[in-house]
Design a protein around this motif. Structure first.
Motif, PDB file in Angstrom:
ATOM      1  N   ASN A 213       0.286 -16.499  17.951  1.00 40.43           N
ATOM      2  CA  ASN A 213       1.079 -16.116  16.788  1.00 40.43           C
ATOM      3  C   ASN A 213       0.242 -16.188  15.511  1.00 40.43           C
ATOM      4  O   ASN A 213       0.315 -15.303  14.640  1.00 40.43           O
TER       5      ASN A 213
ATOM      6  N   VAL B 204      -0.614 -13.080  13.020  1.00 42.05           N
ATOM      7  CA  VAL B 204      -0.223 -13.078  11.604  1.00 42.05           C
ATOM      8  C   VAL B 204      -1.434 -12.868  10.696  1.00 42.05           C
ATOM      9  O   VAL B 204      -1.379 -12.124   9.713  1.00 42.05           O
TER      10      VAL B 204
ATOM     11  N   SER C 227       1.706  -9.916   2.802  1.00 46.25           N
ATOM     12  CA  SER C 227       1.851 -11.357   2.588  1.00 46.25           C
ATOM     13  C   SER C 227       1.561 -11.650   1.129  1.00 46.25           C
ATOM     14  O   SER C 227       1.433 -10.739   0.302  1.00 46.25           O
TER      15      SER C 227
END
Length: 613
Positions: free
Chosen positions: A362, A366, A394
């Motif tokens: 994960n 990301v 982000s």
């Protein structure tokens, strides 16, 4: 005059190169990057990448610390005696399960032999050879160590027994016909069983050929009549060895007198008889519910090691006791984990590894997703695409990088457009110089460029080639800068010598443009637009499709403009007359396919009344 013009053109090229060099050396602030509002107005970073990476591993460290603490209390601080007793009980339980499993395998072999087609009939007729032929394959495949086929009188028809203590597997066959099995209780029970009774009967038997653990079952024909009994046996020495492999404990088999029958201990010093009182305790406790955790046990002292032995009944799957069994473990001063502790340890390790994998996957997704997008955008820019835009996914350093990248692309795009505009303006300046010098061609370059681009749109030529086509059409006569005024501006026909010099202007254009990367591809029009489809053109007499497409298209447009405009030596003709001339040159001077496209365009846009000439 040629030298003067050559110096003039060279001077223009040098000044253009100096202009480009000055642009390449300007400070970044000049391009507007530092002062750009988009570059300055970056939001405050809320979740730095360092924090994103650190927090998950902090949680993981806490989880691992918790697990280690649990294991510490279970393994290090747990009572050693209790743990050993738990292990000993576990060994006894595994031994009982292994005995039951071995008996079940023997019973399965009995069913296999009894249900083999022809065995019941061969056993009724006491045909030992036929029985051997029918079952020998199954005996070998199932690794049966002993099988006895008995008739209904209890007499042996055929025995197949694996030879013991040999390096290779081999069998011996016995068919003596003596009723030695008639007195065996398990044989009697098998012969007395009723149809539909699928029970098998097990017992330990001391025979002339050794001590065996036998399982017996009837053989029935299609009418459910008993034609004999099958016994599948296992030497007790092999049974003890198999139990040792299944439980990792040292296993000893005892008779009801407490005497050892067989053991897996490598030396005889550990096989000690059982006391009578201990035997009675074992047989008494077997039906008490608390026996599972309060089993009988004893200590065995040997020459090198001390063992603890848990004892219980040797029980068949029918619930009948045929002896006693002991499972022994060495009393090691070192701590070894119990089965629950091992399960817990393995589970925690597995969950920890799984958690690390999931977090790592994960986390990498990301972090790398915006980086992958940025990488692809960079590759697109490297291939010449300045229209890319990286979305901000982000609010961290990668977002700042994406914003900076987008600002950089905007400035590159603006600078590229300005540079292209400056280059094109320079080209137009060159053409203007030529038109000022050659007054009879005033406006010619602009007209042929517009018509050439219109034909390119009709043909569906890609945008990148249209840019080349535009520049090449604009510069098609740039080589005439190298032609002397006496020839270029002559009012009247040229002599053969003058025509020879005039025909050098395509080569002059090529020499001027070929070393300029920005114009190298566009040079095909100035160099090749006087080539003819049939090879009679100049300067290289190219034929057909060896002439570049851009030059073939432009040759038709150039001829059209020359025919439809006034020249000092002749008057212009009508569009219809000019089109007839061009169609007449199809296949000779011009590409027939392109003439067809051009004629359709002229008929639609000029001769159809849409444009007034």
């Amino acid at each position: 005059m040629i030298r003067l013009h050559g110096y003039f053109v060279e001077n223009l090229m040098v000044r253009c190169s100096m202009k480009r060099s000055r642009w390449m050396g300007v400070p970044m602030n000049y391009l507007g990057v530092v002062d750009s509002p988009q570059f300055r107005a970056t939001e405050k970073i809320k979740w730095p990448i360092r924090l994103k990476i650190t927090l998950p591993f902090l949680f993981l460290a806490l989880a691992v610390a918790t697990g280690v603490t649990i294991l510490f209390w279970r393994i290090v601080l747990e009572n050693v005696d209790e743990r050993f007793n738990n292990q000993l009980y576990e060994a006894g339980r595994l031994t009982a399960d292994a005995i039951a499993s071995i008996e079940s395998n023997q019973a399965e072999s009995i069913r296999l032999f009894a249900n083999t087609a022809g065995v019941a009939e061969a056993l009724r007729s006491k045909d030992a050879e036929e029985v051997r032929r029918l079952v020998m394959g199954a005996v070998v495949n199932n690794q049966v160590q002993a099988v006895e086929f008995i008739d209904t009188s209890g007499a042996l028809v055929l025995a197949i027994r694996q030879r013991q203590n040999t390096e290779t597997i081999s069998y011996e066959y016995v068919q003596d016909g003596l009723p030695v099995f008639a007195a065996w209780p398990i044989v009697q029970k098998a012969l007395e069983s009723q149809p539909g009774d699928f029970q098998k009967y097990a017992s330990f038997v001391q025979t002339d050929w050794g001590s065996y653990f036998y399982v017996a079952g009837p053989v029935r024909n299609s009418a459910q009549e008993i034609t004999g009994v099958t016994l599948v046996g296992l030497p007790v020495s092999a049974l003890a060895r198999m139990l040792r492999e299944a439980t990792l404990a040292q296993v000893t088999l005892y008779d009801f007198e407490g005497q050892p029958i067989s053991t897996s201990f490598p030396t005889t010093g550990y096989t000690q008889p059982l006391d009578r009182s201990l035997i009675d305790e074992i047989l008494t406790k077997q039906d008490i519910s608390s026996f599972r955790r309060d089993a009988s046990s004893r200590d065995i002292s040997g020459k090198d090691l001390d063992y603890g032995e848990i004892l219980g009944p040797w029980e068949t799957n029918n619930g009948e006791d045929i002896g006693l069994v002991g499972s022994a473990l060495v009393k090691n001063v070192l701590i070894t984990a119990t089965l629950p502790s091992r399960i817990l340890t393995i589970s925690l390790v597995f969950l920890t590894v799984l958690l690390i994998i999931l977090i790592g996957f994960n986390l990498s997704t990301v972090i790398t997703r915006p980086l992958v997008h940025l990488m692809k955008a960079t590759q697109s820019v490297a291939s010449g695409d300045l229209e890319v835009h990286v979305a901000k996914e982000s609010n961290d350093e990668i977002a700042v990088l994406a914003d900076s990248f987008n600002v950089m692309i905007q400035n590159l795009t603006q600078t590229h457009q300005e540079m292209v505009s400056n280059y094109d303006s320079t080209l137009e300046g060159w053409v203007k110089i030529l038109e000022i010098r050659d007054k009879e061609t005033s406006g010619h370059s602009q007209r042929v460029v517009e018509l050439t681009m219109a034909i390119a749109d009709v043909m569906g030529i890609p945008e990148d080639r249209k840019v080349t086509l535009h520049r090449g059409a604009l510069l098609h006569d740039i080589g005439k800068l190298g032609i002397p005024d006496s020839i270029l501006l002559k009012n009247g026909p040229l002599t053969p010598e003058e025509m020879k010099i005039m025909r050098k202007h395509p080569a002059y254009a090529y020499e001027m443009l070929r070393n300029i990367p920005y114009l190298a591809q566009a040079s095909v029009i100035p160099f090749c637009h006087h080539e003819w489809w049939n090879g009679n053109g100049y300067p290289r007499q190219l034929i057909g499709e060896s002439i570049p497409l851009e030059a073939r298209v432009f040759a038709i447009v150039d001829a059209w403009d020359a025919l439809t405009t006034d020249r000092p030596y002749r008057k212009r003709v009508t569009p219809g007359e000019a089109l007839d001339v061009i169609i007449g040159e199809s296949g000779r001077q011009f590409d027939p396919r392109l003439v067809e496209i051009f004629a359709h365009y002229i008929e639609t846009n000029f001769l159809g009344g849409k444009v007034t000439i």
